[in-house]
Motif scaffolding. Structure first.
Motif: not given
Length: 294
Positions: A175-185, A189-197, A236-242
């Motif tokens: 779940d991207p909080a923001a697009k930092v650069s136009e070349d794809g960075l 915001k957070n991660f969602v595991e195998k969401p429904k479309p 763990a990465i989700d927790s690190l993101n906090n």
């Protein structure tokens, strides 16, 4: 502040490879070849081409073939030398001159646990994790692309790739909080595991390359086992993101999923069509087969 140099890599290889039974009953899944090269060799070569100096492979039982592959074989090398088979000798020797280490994961308890097993090897340094189920190709190796991003931000960065929207349920997506650069960075915001479309926050799926700061080990130590009673790296990465920013780098090269039978077969065909010793005969065979199947 200048970011520390990324010198080390972890390649988890302790899984049981049950999708490829019975072949993987006695043979490490990572040794299954794409044309004539074991899949794990492609992963190691990507790390080296990206400037990685030290690689640790986290393996398990029945993985001795991996260690043997990257070890020297004097009898074979002498035989090839005596017969003047210099090109074959070079192929054999190129897998031995590598700073490669092995750590045993006694029980397969998930990707997060495999990474945590290598904590003492990594120390207090940033590092990359390369998963063997994903082969990638681009003008610049994906791992090098992640290192370049880290040199910009000094923060953990994951590789993501756009997938068809109806396939997002097969992946973890960001779940991207923001697009930092136009070349794809992207800032995550957070991660969602195998969401429904219909619930997916994006079509950006996490693929098998991670650049992580050493703070991830503290998060892994405090991450409770999740699905399948395994320690999930993304938890763990989700927790690190906090506590510090986590970024995502959009990969736009070619990715080959070799974690399934059909993906493995498709990859062998595509690589076979590029291999100088097989491409012409394989192309002719495919054309003939297509005519016979019509």
């Amino acid at each position: 502040m200048h970011a520390p140099k990324v010198r080390k890599a972890i390649i988890p290889a302790a899984g049981l490879g049950t999708r490829f039974l019975p072949a993987t009953k006695a043979l490490a899944k990572e040794m299954l070849p794409i044309v004539d090269t074991p899949t794990i060799q492609y992963i190691v070569e990507e790390a080296i081409a990206s400037g990685i100096e030290d690689i640790v492979i986290v393996d398990g039982k029945s993985k001795r073939s991996i260690e043997d592959h990257f070890d020297s074989n004097p009898e074979l090398e002498n035989n090839l030398k005596e017969k003047g088979k210099d090109k074959m000798l070079e192929l054999v020797q190129q897998t031995t001159d590598i700073n490669l280490y092995f750590i045993r994961q006694s029980h397969p308890q998930g990707l997060g646990d495999a990474v945590l097993t290598a904590k003492s090897f990594i120390g207090n340094e940033p590092f990359v994790v390369l998963l063997g189920d994903d082969l990638t190709q681009d003008e610049e190796p994906l791992t090098k692309q992640l290192i370049d991003r880290y040199n910009q931000t000094g923060e953990s960065t994951l590789a993501v790739m756009r997938v068809p929207h109806d396939q997002v349920s097969e992946y973890g997506v960001i779940d991207p909080a923001a697009k930092v650069s136009e070349d794809g960075l992207y800032r995550v915001k957070n991660f969602v595991e195998k969401p429904k479309p219909e619930d997916a926050p994006s079509d950006l799926a996490i693929i098998g390359r991670y650049l992580l700061t050493p703070e991830i080990f503290e998060e892994l130590e405090n991450t409770a086992p999740g699905k399948g009673n395994e320690v999930q790296l993304t938890d763990a990465i989700d927790s690190l993101n906090n506590r510090q920013h986590v970024y995502a780098h959009e990969f736009k090269g070619s990715r080959y999923d070799i974690g399934s039978k059909i993906g493995f077969l498709e990859t062998n065909i595509e690589f076979g069509l590029k291999h100088p010793q097989t491409k012409d005969d394989l192309k002719a065979y495919i054309k003939d087969l297509a005519q016979r199947l019509d």
